[in-house]
Motif scaffolding. Structure first.
Motif, short mmCIF file in Angstrom:
data_model
loop_
_atom_site.label_atom_id
_atom_site.label_comp_id
_atom_site.label_asym_id
_atom_site.label_seq_id
_atom_site.Cartn_x
_atom_site.Cartn_y
_atom_site.Cartn_z
N LYS A 1 31.45 46.69 48.65
CA LYS A 1 31.78 45.62 47.76
C LYS A 1 31.86 45.24 46.33
N VAL A 2 30.43 46.54 45.61
CA VAL A 2 31.09 46.36 44.08
C VAL A 2 32.70 46.82 43.97
N TRP A 3 32.82 47.34 44.85
CA TRP A 3 34.53 48.14 44.23
C TRP A 3 35.67 46.62 44.44
N MET A 4 34.75 45.81 45.35
CA MET A 4 35.70 44.76 45.42
C MET A 4 35.90 43.92 44.10
N SER A 5 34.28 43.94 44.19
CA SER A 5 33.64 42.37 42.57
C SER A 5 34.23 43.45 42.17
N TYR A 6 34.64 44.74 40.97
CA TYR A 6 35.02 45.17 40.23
C TYR A 6 36.87 44.96 40.43
N GLY A 7 37.35 45.16 41.13
CA GLY A 7 39.17 44.43 41.41
C GLY A 7 39.03 43.29 41.09
N HIS A 8 38.48 41.93 41.61
CA HIS A 8 38.74 40.78 41.54
C HIS A 8 38.76 40.96 39.59
N VAL A 9 37.74 41.19 38.79
CA VAL A 9 37.80 41.29 37.67
C VAL A 9 38.59 42.11 36.85
N LEU A 10 39.16 43.20 37.23
CA LEU A 10 40.09 44.12 36.98
C LEU A 10 41.63 42.73 36.73
N LYS A 11 41.66 42.19 38.25
CA LYS A 11 42.53 41.29 38.30
C LYS A 11 42.64 40.06 37.39
N THR A 12 41.57 39.41 36.90
CA THR A 12 41.38 37.87 36.63
C THR A 12 42.25 38.77 35.22
N VAL A 13 41.78 39.91 34.94
CA VAL A 13 41.63 40.12 32.73
C VAL A 13 43.72 40.83 33.12
N GLY A 14 43.80 40.41 33.97
CA GLY A 14 45.02 41.40 34.06
C GLY A 14 46.11 42.13 34.55
N ARG A 15 44.84 42.92 35.00
CA ARG A 15 45.35 44.86 35.39
C ARG A 15 45.07 44.99 36.77
N GLN A 16 46.70 44.89 36.98
CA GLN A 16 46.80 44.44 38.38
C GLN A 16 47.00 46.26 39.25
N THR A 17 47.49 47.09 38.20
CA THR A 17 47.67 48.45 38.88
C THR A 17 45.89 49.09 39.32
N ASP A 18 44.65 49.12 38.49
CA ASP A 18 43.65 48.91 38.70
C ASP A 18 42.74 48.24 39.90
N SER A 19 43.29 46.45 39.58
CA SER A 19 42.57 46.10 40.27
C SER A 19 42.79 46.62 41.80
N ILE A 20 44.98 46.58 42.00
CA ILE A 20 44.48 47.71 43.59
C ILE A 20 44.26 48.85 43.99
N ALA A 21 43.58 49.77 43.45
CA ALA A 21 43.25 51.06 43.28
C ALA A 21 41.69 50.19 43.68
N ALA A 22 40.94 49.48 42.96
CA ALA A 22 39.84 49.34 43.52
C ALA A 22 39.61 48.64 44.65
N TYR A 23 40.72 47.53 44.72
CA TYR A 23 40.39 47.41 46.70
C TYR A 23 40.95 48.41 47.64
N ARG A 24 41.46 49.34 47.43
CA ARG A 24 41.74 50.21 48.25
C ARG A 24 40.95 51.51 48.34
N ARG A 25 40.30 51.75 47.41
CA ARG A 25 39.10 52.35 47.19
C ARG A 25 37.70 51.70 47.92
N ALA A 26 38.30 50.17 48.09
CA ALA A 26 36.38 49.59 48.86
C ALA A 26 37.52 49.78 50.54
N ILE A 27 39.10 49.58 50.81
CA ILE A 27 39.17 49.67 51.77
C ILE A 27 38.60 50.80 52.38
#
Length: 600
Positions: free
Chosen positions: A214-240
């Motif tokens: 869930k922390v990886w997911m929350s990290y992905g949310h804030v990365l998405k917000t600031v436009g770092r989509q590639t990093d956001s996807i990687a964070a979501y994938r790590r959570a999965i």
């Protein structure tokens, strides 16, 4: 009543009763009585609470707090509280309330029970009650870390992020390494625009505790917000990878909208849905994500089935009464006449800073915000909850909103306008003279906005009802959009919105500027020039290259508005038309007359 030889529960209960009776006449004797009980029964939570109250009455607050915290720790063995905890765990809220309410009536100083009652109130969405209970618990036991963490969460859910951060700072001062506190603080920082600090906090937590999905997911949310989509996807994938059945992270990935989930993803989500122990929240999130994945593969029938099931499950979990918004609209139309506004001309705050973008969710408001935030004089913030919070407060007690506005004078309206400006100041990060509040649901409070901020600008973002309503139907919102989980509710909400905005157009001609989404897509420059003219702003070429603007965007359209305008999303609903008869019939004349409103 000496207890040196006492061993029976009866004698201990009698001693406790005697000790409580001593509290008012002699706190020192009451404390002695409590200590005698504890000499016989060291884990007696009631005796520890009696000792805490006695010590506090003598002015020994530090010792009183230690006794109170010991009482909380001892409460884990209390059969009644254990039963209440199990009821909360099973979401049997009525059962938990039947246990906790009489207990607190008998012993209003039971801090553990107070905290559990606050959790119950929070589950029911009664955040004000939860906050009051938690503040009472912390008044009795300031060192009760769990209650302070709960208070921070309750404040955060009331969109009072600065106050939540202050409570979390107190927790972190006492326990700097606690990952839960750091995670919650990062989320609160993100809420008020402290994205760099939030990212740093998440990275620190994940370095120490790398297996927290869930922390990886929350990290992905804030990365998405600031436009770092590639990093956001990687964070979501790590959570999965860590938690394949975590439905919310699958939905977060699907909700990026600019990527397509593949066959392996569909197989993994389908397998997760087959787990019998899967929770309801994971289940409905997976259905929404599968709907999006199948839609991207042009498998409309399967996609609609998953969207429908996700909505059915979510609708069963929320308490939404569509009559409440319909009633508000009818009462607003009755109260807010042209004469009403005419007699109150010039009331309210004179500030011209706010630009409100409102209407239905998924109607293009984020696109309009991104266009305007590309202007040198306009700052984009996000969906600010403050107008809704003010309206909610006005309707408490014996008052009724919006009827209470009839008794308010010029000073009261100005006070509310200035309060709004002060509440929203924390979200402003630049010195640009104008800022955007794009809470879509503010459409229900346009009369209030006009009364308290008569110089503010109001923009109504409107989109074709079938495109807009279906886009809402396939979107899972974290909270706040209870109308969006049934096609009938959706259509009624859209009708109510059009009805009130048509009334405002009639009694305040020209007050609201309407942007029709399809027109904005078809002739962007003409619509942008028209919009800027309404705002009294010179044309800025940057508004036509809005996708190049580097700013945080939090809504579901965050990735879409980082690309040039496309017609791609205008007609997506048409693939699902065979299943939309219920929506069409419920929309009625609003659909036939779009983009105009039906006659009264």
């Amino acid at each position: 009543m000496p207890l040196a030889e006492a061993r029976t529960k009866g004698s201990i209960d009698e001693a406790l009763t005697h000790g409580r009776a001593l509290l008012n006449e002699s706190p020192l004797l009451a404390a002695r009585q409590a200590r005698e009980i504890l000499a016989v029964d060291p884990a007696n939570a009631e005796a520890l609470r009696l000792l805490a109250r006695s010590l506090r009455a003598t002015g020994d607050d530090d010792s009183a707090e230690r006794a109170e915290l010991d009482a909380i720790a001892a409460s884990v063995h209390d059969p009644e509280l254990v039963q209440a905890a199990h009821a909360l765990l099973d979401n049997a809220l009525a059962d938990a309330e039947r246990i906790l309410r009489p207990r607190l009536k008998t012993n209003p100083f039971d801090v553990a029970a107070i905290r559990m009652m606050a959790e119950l109130a929070g589950r029911l969405g009664r955040y004000g009650d939860a906050e009051n209970l938690l503040r009472r618990a912390l008044e009795l036991a300031p060192g009760f870390a769990a209650a302070r963490g709960n208070l921070a969460t309750v404040l955060y859910r009331q969109n009072r992020a600065p106050e939540a951060i202050a409570e979390l700072d107190r927790l972190l001062d006492a326990d700097p390494a606690n990952p839960a506190h750091r995670n919650l603080k990062a989320a609160a920082l993100g809420r008020v625009g402290g994205f760099d600090e939030a990212i740093a906090l998440y990275e620190d937590v994940l370095q120490r505790f790398p297996d927290q999905p869930k922390v990886w997911m929350s990290y992905g949310h804030v990365l998405k917000t600031v436009g770092r989509q590639t990093d956001s996807i990687a964070a979501y994938r790590r959570a999965i990878t860590i938690a394949p059945g975590l439905g919310e992270v699958w939905w977060s990935l699907a909700n990026l909208k600019t990527i397509a989930l593949d066959a392996d993803d569909i197989a993994a989500m389908t397998a997760a849905l087959e787990q019998t122990e899967l929770g309801a929240e994971d289940r409905f999130h997976l259905h929404f994500a599968l709907g999006k994945a199948l839609e991207d593969q042009a498998r409309a029938e399967g996609a609609f089935a998953h969207y429908a099931e996700g909505n059915r499950l979510r609708r069963a979990m929320i308490d939404y009464d569509p009559q409440e918004i319909s009633s508000l609209v009818e009462r607003s139309r009755a109260l807010f006449t042209a004469e009403f506004f005419g007699t109150r001309a010039g009331h309210g705050s004179t500030a011209a800073d706010p630009i409100f973008i409102l209407g239905m969710p998924r109607a293009g408001s984020t696109l309009i915000e991104q266009i305007l935030a590309s202007h040198a004089l306009v700052e984009g913030t996000h969906e600010l909850p403050d107008i809704g919070a003010i309206a909610l407060r006005l309707g408490r007690g014996d008052a009724r909103y919006p009827e209470c506005a009839d008794a308010m004078n010029a000073e009261a309206f100005a006070t509310l306008g200035n309060e709004y400006l002060e509440r929203t100041r924390v979200n402003r990060k630049t010195n640009r003279p104008f800022f955007i509040d794009k809470m879509p649901n503010n459409w229900a409070h346009v009369p209030l906005i006009h009364l308290i901020l008569p110089n503010a600008k109001i923009i109504d973002a409107r989109r074709h009802p079938l495109a807009c309503c279906f886009s809402n139907f396939k979107q899972h919102f974290a909270r706040g959009q209870g109308f969006s989980y049934a096609l009938e509710d959706m259509a009624r909400y859209y009708r109510d919105y059009v009805k009130l905005m048509a009334h405002v157009d009639a009694v305040l001609p020209g007050r609201v500027h309407r942007v029709v989404h399809e027109a904005l897509v078809d002739d962007t420059e003409a619509e942008v020039r028209r919009l800027l003219a309404y705002l009294g702003l010179d044309f800025d070429p940057g508004c036509l290259r809005f996708w190049e603007t580097d700013r945080p965007v939090r809504t579901a359209s965050s990735e879409q508005v980082r690309r040039p305008i496309s017609r791609e999303g205008l007609d997506q609903w048409q693939a699902f038309e065979p299943w939309l008869d219920l929506l069409k019939n419920a929309l009625g004349p609003v659909l036939d007359r779009y983009p105009e409103a039906p006659p009264p």
